[in-house]
Write an enzyme that holds these catalytic residues in place. Structure first.
Site, mmCIF file in Angstrom:
data_model
loop_
_atom_site.group_PDB
_atom_site.id
_atom_site.type_symbol
_atom_site.label_atom_id
_atom_site.label_comp_id
_atom_site.label_asym_id
_atom_site.label_seq_id
_atom_site.Cartn_x
_atom_site.Cartn_y
_atom_site.Cartn_z
ATOM 1 N N GLU A 254 21.299 -23.203 -2.212
ATOM 2 C CA GLU A 254 21.096 -22.293 -0.972
ATOM 3 C C GLU A 254 19.826 -21.719 -1.239
ATOM 4 O O GLU A 254 19.581 -20.898 -2.217
ATOM 5 C CB GLU A 254 22.460 -21.550 -0.896
ATOM 6 N N CYS B 97 19.386 -13.588 2.109
ATOM 7 C CA CYS B 97 18.905 -15.042 2.463
ATOM 8 C C CYS B 97 19.286 -15.174 4.139
ATOM 9 O O CYS B 97 18.720 -16.127 4.451
ATOM 10 C CB CYS B 97 19.648 -15.907 1.741
#
Ligand code: NDP
Length: 688
Positions: free
Chosen positions: A256, A295
């Protein structure tokens, strides 16, 4: 300076060799030394497999869920210790809340999901049996079992608690132990949480280990049953993914990575509409919460060319009101970046953007910027920074360079097609949002841009009040994204658990499948007993216990009575002429009558251990029931889920799922379904 220990093979240890430093994000004061050199890292993998893995794999899903719930409660009771450390990383109280309590909530959410949906067993029958033969004596189903490996979780600095717990929850539920390697910059907070978990005594030895520092040659000791997850920069992720050991042993790797998430203002939105204000608020919040070190933060702000000026003014006004500084000060809304290195990295990326088609609208420089409570300029503060890119189709950098701080770039688009084109230039994102009041605009955009996004939010005035926002991953929703975002999938409810388990397509006879899965399947041997199953306590009921009821012939009076009782006079039941031209050719009984009559046949009416009927699943009407047909029911105990007793006063019970087959006089199934009942247990969990 304090040494930050790792927790390996049941001991707190510190390495020998050059150390890295963790400094206070607000003052620059050196706080901890970090070193894992020379530590028995490879042994920790074996310790995890032998100790933690065995213990977890022997527990049922329900027991693992109970353990996780207890850990979550324990952490919640000790959360203030964690908030104190969280300030050291530059986080405000609300940033800390997302990380600390958001992480604990994820643990609770997984415990709850498993409690409701997973068996009290170590094997998870994933789907319904798949028939493979005409006689019904050969079938298959997918089953999931624990892998005897260990999960190595390499985490990012921005969510030291949530980042660990969102991965631990599915890992533990799957019956796998974990070795967690937090990012050094905020490892003290992860370490404090790990210490709490270990001290709680609630998890088996070896279920959780911690490496503060580098991982050394750990990758060389991984094996095919292990799993690696990574959250961080795309560059490190690419490097780790290509490790020869992972390739050689086909070790699963979930990544990720940072992504250039977009937020698009719909073509339909004008400054007078509530959606305009929602857009400004959302962009500002995502730029400044966690000082933009998320993120999922919004990096690319796309607006119709006609609205650029209005958006620019509104954003600048709102950003100017954000007080930056020491997060303990009441008026402060945005804290510091995690470290001076990170601040320098952001500054460097902003300069790169400025050299590649962007101009500054606010922030963008440390000169003439001072944060509240940062008198000697040691804090890693960075001003909220809005850039403008006039030609986003000609400047690739704006879709490629991520400044991991309070930085976003505004850009215009000329048409809906161009907005889609710009969104896709992100090359794969974790999250994207569209603010619009027009369903047609939303439909066009989402259908075209979904392929590049792991999660998408459509924000309008109806959703606004209850919206969880662009940047919040939720335990029940997928978190991950294609391409640049790493191609991984985390969370998404129970899906995440499956990443750490082995799926096997199991083929055999129904009786074999029932025995192995501890769940009765149609076609498997049934056990008959002279005692009605409703007269048995939870412990007394074997899986496969079955009752074949008396028969009942359905009459026209049944149909008429049911129509009058329910008010359902549908022509297929009540109109002879209409029914003659219908699919059935004649009047048929109501499906709900068949289900009600079936209950009348299988229920034992007296007071007994069955407490309540709380639902029905997978109901299908297979054949019509006509006037004069005779029905009969086979009721079979399909599966049992023991429920923990919450209080000594509560009646101990479990859930029993019964398979119901309603048959006609030709032994054809007319209705198939499951019912769920609560059945009392003889034994409680509290001493009486
Ligand atoms: P990195 O990719 O350098 O680090 C992420 C994690 O990987 C850390 O735990 C780090 O440990 C570890 N790591 C680094 N190199 C190795 C290696 N060779 N072997 C094993 N583990 C390794 O990211 P940073 O934390 O330095 O952040 C850099 C950038 O990454 C940010 O500016 C941002 O752009 C992006 N990022 C993205 C995040 C996301 O959620 N998608 C989150 C955080 C950052 P250590 O810290 O000890 O070096």
């Amino acid at each position: 300076m304090q040494q930050l220990n790792s927790y390996l093979s049941g001991r707190w240890l510190y390495g020998q060799g050059p150390a890295r430093e963790i400094r206070h994000a607000l003052t620059g004061e050196p706080l901890y030394q970090v070193c894992s050199e020379g530590l028995p890292l490879a042994d920790s993998l074996n310790y995890a497999r032998e100790q933690g893995g065995r213990a977890l794999a022997a527990m049922t899903f329900q027991q693992r869920a109970q353990m996780m719930k207890a850990v979550a409660k324990y952490l919640l009771a000790h959360k203030e210790t964690l908030y104190e450390i969280s300030y050291q990383t530059g986080a405000t109280r609300s940033d800390g809340w997302v990380d600390i309590e958001g992480g604990i909530a994820t643990l609770f959410a997984y415990a709850g999901l498993a409690g409701r949906e997973l068996p009290d067993d170590t094997l998870w029958p994933e789907d319904e049996p798949i028939p493979l033969s005409k006689q019904g004596q050969f079938m298959a189903r997918h089953v999931l079992t624990s892998r005897p490996g260990v999960a190595l979780h390499i985490n990012a600095f921005n969510f030291p608690c949530w980042g660990m717990l969102e991965k631990l929850a599915p890992t533990w539920l799957a019956g796998m132990p974990a070795v967690v390697k937090p990012a050094t910059a905020s490892a003290q907070l992860t370490q404090a949480m790990v210490q709490l978990i270990i001290d709680s005594g609630l998890v088996p030895d070896g279920a959780l280990q911690l490496i503060c520092g580098g991982v050394g040659d750990l990758f060389d000791h991984l094996d095919y049953q292990d799993a690696v997850t990574f959250t961080g920069s795309a560059q490190t992720g690419r490097q780790l993914r290509a490790h020869p050991r992972l390739l050689e042993k086909s070790i699963s790797f979930t990544m990720e990575a940072d992504s250039l998430n977009c937020c698009v203002l719909g073509e339909d939105v004008t400054p007078e509409m509530p959606e305009f204000a929602l857009f400004i608020k959302e962009v500002c919040r995502e730029m400044t919460s966690k000082a933009g070190q998320k993120c999922t933060a919004i990096r690319r702000v796309m607006v119709p060319a006609t609205q650029v000026e209005a958006v620019k003014q509104a954003l600048l006004q709102r950003l100017a009101a954000v007080k930056v500084g020491d997060p303990r000060l009441e008026q402060v809304r945005m804290g510091a970046l995690v470290s001076l290195e990170q601040r320098d990295d952001v500054q460097q990326k902003v300069e790169l953007l400025l050299h590649n088609g962007c101009e500054p609208l606010c922030g963008a420089s440390l000169q003439s910027f001072s944060a509240q409570g940062d008198d000697d300029r040691q804090g890693a503060f960075y001003p909220p920074t809005l850039l403008y890119c006039a030609e986003p189709l000609r400047n690739g950098a704006v879709h490629d360079i991520e400044a991991f701080g309070p930085v976003a770039t505004l850009m215009p688009y000329d048409s809906g097609e161009q907005a889609i084109e710009l969104a896709l230039l992100g090359q794969g994102s974790l999250a994207g949002s569209l603010v619009t009041a027009d369903a047609a605009v939303a439909t066009r955009f989402i259908r075209a841009a979904a392929c590049a996004h792991g999660r998408m939010l459509v924000l309008d005035r109806a959703a606004a009040e209850e919206s969880t926002g662009h940047g919040s991953p939720l335990p029940m929703l997928m978190h991950g994204g294609p391409g640049r975002a790493g191609g991984g999938e985390e969370l998404g409810g129970l899906r995440a658990v499956k990443h750490y388990m082995q799926r096997t397509a199991l083929q055999g006879s129904p009786s074999m499948l029932a025995a192995i899965g501890k769940e009765w399947v149609r076609g498997a041997e049934a056990l008959e007993s002279p005692v009605h199953p409703f007269r048995k306590y939870f412990e007394q009921l074997p899986i496969g216990e079955s009752l074949l009821t008396a028969r009942r012939t359905v009459t026209e009076a049944d149909i008429v009575n049911f129509a009058c009782l329910s008010g359902d006079h549908f022509y297929a039941h009540m109109d002879k002429l209409g029914a003659a031209e219908s699919l059935f050719g004649e009047r048929v009984a109501h499906g709900y009558f068949v289900v009600s009559a079936a209950a009348g046949l299988f229920v034992d009416p007296g007071v007994g251990p069955v407490i309540a009927n709380y639902g029905m699943e997978n109901l299908r009407f297979i054949e019509p029931v006509k006037i004069g047909d005779t029905i009969q029911v086979r009721l079979t105990c399909k599966k049992k889920i023991r429920k923990p007793q919450k209080n000594a006063e509560d009646r101990p019970h479990g859930v029993v799922v019964w398979d119901v087959q309603v048959l006609n006089q030709h032994q054809q199934a007319v209705a198939l379904y499951s019912i769920l009942t609560l059945v009392a247990r003889q034994q409680g969990d509290f001493p009486s």
